[in-house]
Enzyme design. Structure first.
Site, PDB file in Angstrom:
ATOM      1  CD  GLU A 170       6.151  -5.650   1.769  1.00  0.00           C
ATOM      2  OE1 GLU A 170       4.807  -5.514   2.207  1.00  0.00           O
ATOM      3  OE2 GLU A 170       6.282  -5.231   0.516  1.00  0.00           O
ATOM      4  CG  ASP A 211       9.450   0.546  -3.640  1.00  0.00           C
ATOM      5  OD1 ASP A 211      10.305   0.152  -4.239  1.00  0.00           O
ATOM      6  OD2 ASP A 211       8.134   0.275  -3.704  1.00  0.00           O
TER       7      ASP A 211
HETATM    8  C1  9WN Z   1       6.233  -1.326  -6.447  1.00  0.00           C
HETATM    9  C2  9WN Z   1       6.595  -6.446  -4.970  1.00  0.00           C
HETATM   10  C3  9WN Z   1       7.163  -5.313  -4.942  1.00  0.00           C
HETATM   11  C4  9WN Z   1       8.745  -5.198  -4.781  1.00  0.00           C
HETATM   12  C5  9WN Z   1       9.476  -3.971  -4.305  1.00  0.00           C
HETATM   13  C6  9WN Z   1       8.749  -3.408  -3.058  1.00  0.00           C
HETATM   14  C7  9WN Z   1       7.373  -3.064  -3.419  1.00  0.00           C
HETATM   15  C8  9WN Z   1       6.077  -1.940  -5.081  1.00  0.00           C
HETATM   16  C9  9WN Z   1       5.131  -1.147  -4.563  1.00  0.00           C
HETATM   17  O1  9WN Z   1       6.732  -4.519  -3.723  1.00  0.00           O
HETATM   18  O2  9WN Z   1       7.258  -2.161  -4.354  1.00  0.00           O
HETATM   19  O3  9WN Z   1       7.145  -2.091  -7.092  1.00  0.00           O
HETATM   20  O4  9WN Z   1       4.062  -0.726  -4.969  1.00  0.00           O
HETATM   21  O5  9WN Z   1       5.326  -0.779  -3.157  1.00  0.00           O
HETATM   22  O6  9WN Z   1       9.417  -2.206  -2.666  1.00  0.00           O
HETATM   23  O7  9WN Z   1      10.979  -4.128  -4.083  1.00  0.00           O
HETATM   24  O8  9WN Z   1       9.376  -5.766  -5.794  1.00  0.00           O
HETATM   25  O9  9WN Z   1       6.835  -7.353  -4.051  1.00  0.00           O
END
Ligand code: 9WN
Length: 438
Positions: free
Chosen positions: A401, A166
């Site tokens: 995470e 992100d």
């Molecule tokens: C937006 C769910 C997701 C992962 C992504 C990670 C994070 C989300 C956020 O969490 O992103 O999709 O709200 O930060 O960056 O890779 O799929 O685990």
């Protein structure tokens, strides 16, 4: 130790299971995410294949009628995440399904996962492969027919959340050119996790600005391709698409789906022809990003830069120079081995931040993808190193995470960041320990 950890990994998956699908993490990510579900299904594949099947079936319930597969499916109600379904408001698109979903996608890992599940289980899941193959094929069809404006076999992403990585510093120069409104946002992530480990508020305003633009265009791909300020060919995303093409080609051959196999092979050849030529940076010895809107390369290296190994993209000598320059006592490992493999962003860059999300910390899914890429090329020593670094982090800290990559930290500093009991960290731990190097 391993058997206790194996049991704990299983508990994480059980704990995040929601009657048909698995959330990435309680509170922080309370819905079903696309590429998370791919990794999670593989983890389930080691302990309960029925759950793996249900995981993928649930995700596919969010598929749009044009083949698009969104990054979140909101099966359930939860107030702990922003932006929720009302912000996305995807009913503006004529293709949106009955299920509530987001309006962007995520890296296409599912074709690869399906092949890997078949590898674990063999013929016992042929019927399941037959059941889901058409939906996955339609997703790839969507990519090649809607997201490849120059017919290069290189598809674009139109939002940083589509990359999965992100807030990588790679996007900083895109944000610098954007005059997004100063929205008052009701962020929930920073109620669960220390704000210094998450993207900044200004970055979130850019993320939401893009969503608002897509909504104003009713999620129309033609308008997005013409006008989105964020339009990137990402090496991780495209490498996964190609590795998933390979998986679908194998599965399609098994099922006798000749027409789909021929089409997938044609797309694969086109992708193969352009990928290395357009995205490899010989100066930096790694794969970089192409900004289609600005017509320029974004010359920065992240852990995504090494994922093309997984899809067999670099010629062997290029793979060798990439691995020796960065992973084997190089930039990403540190010349004296200062870092756990693999930091998510180039540690020699001034923008590297070992604590902030995708700007430096180690992520387990990226490690797993790079590990399997290294094995594909026969770099067994570096692959072993990557595997043992990954297992050390998980076994010392738990299923967090992301992790601080610096080997030497101030005393008392804990290196596990973000959500705990995080599903893909547990799922891929199971794959790391259950499957011996090939
Ligand atoms: C937006 C769910 C997701 C992962 C992504 C990670 C994070 C989300 C956020 O969490 O992103 O999709 O709200 O930060 O960056 O890779 O799929 O685990």
């Amino acid at each position: 130790m391993r058997s206790e950890m194996r049991a704990r990994a299983r508990e994480v998956l059980e704990g995040n299971w929601q009657d048909g699908f698995t959330i990435p993490c309680k509170g922080l990510y309370p819905f079903q995410w696309n590429w998370d579900s791919g990794f999670i299904a593989l983890g389930w594949g080691h302990v309960n294949m029925e759950r793996a099947k249900q995981e993928l079936r649930s995700l596919l319930r969010g598929q749009w009628s044009n083949g698009f597969l969104p990054h979140i499916v909101f099966h359930n109600e939860a107030e702990t995440y922003f932006p929720g379904p009302e912000v996305w408001d995807v009913s503006r698109s004529a293709y949106a399904p009955a299920a509530r979903t987001s309006g962007i996608t995520q890296p296409p890992v599912l074709g690869y996962v399906l092949e890997q599940l078949y590898e674990i289980s063999g013929e016992s899941i042929t019927d399941f492969v037959r059941e889901v193959f058409p939906a996955l094929y339609r997703w790839h069809h969507y990519f090649y027919t809607h997201r490849d404006p120059h017919q290069e076999g290189l598809v674009y992403i139109c939002h940083n959340w589509e990359a999965g990585t992100d807030n990588t510093p790679v996007w900083d120069s895109i944000w610098a050119g954007l005059d997004s409104p100063q929205y008052q946002l009701n962020r929930r992530d920073t109620q669960h996790v220390d704000a210094s480990n998450r993207p900044s508020n200004r970055e979130y305003q850019h993320y939401i600005h893009l969503v608002e633009l897509f909504k104003s265009w009713n999620y129309d791909d033609v308008q997005i391709a013409e006008k989105s300020p964020f339009l990137i060919q990402d090496p991780l995303f495209n490498a996964l698409l190609m590795r998933s093409n390979e998986g679908l080609i194998r599965m399609g051959q098994l099922l006798g789906r000749e027409a789909e196999v021929a089409q997938l092979q044609q797309w694969q050849a086109l992708s193969k022809h352009h990928f290395h030529q357009k995205l490899y940076c010989p100066l930096q010895k790694g794969y970089v990003y192409y900004d289609l809107r600005g017509n320029r390369r974004l010359n920065a290296l992240s852990s995504s830069s090494f994922v093309p190994l997984l899809a067999g993209i670099p010629p062997a000598h290029v793979a060798g120079e990439m691995v020796s320059s960065h992973l084997d006592s190089g930039t990403f490992s540190g010349v004296g081995g200062e870092f756990y493999l693999c930091p998510s962003f180039d540690p020699s860059s001034p923008f590297f931040d070992p604590k902030r999300y995708w700007r430096g910390p180690v992520w387990i899914n990226l490690n797993w993808l790079i590990y399997r890429g290294l094995l594909r090329y026969g770099f067994t020593e570096v692959a072993d190193k990557l595997r043992s670094d990954t297992l050390d982090l998980l076994e010392a800290c738990g299923f967090y995470e992301y992790f601080d990559p610096r080997r030497h930290l101030e005393p008392g500093h804990f290196r596990g960041y973000g959500g705990n009991h995080f599903s893909w960290s547990a799922a891929l731990y199971l794959d790391f320990i259950n499957r011996q190097p090939i």
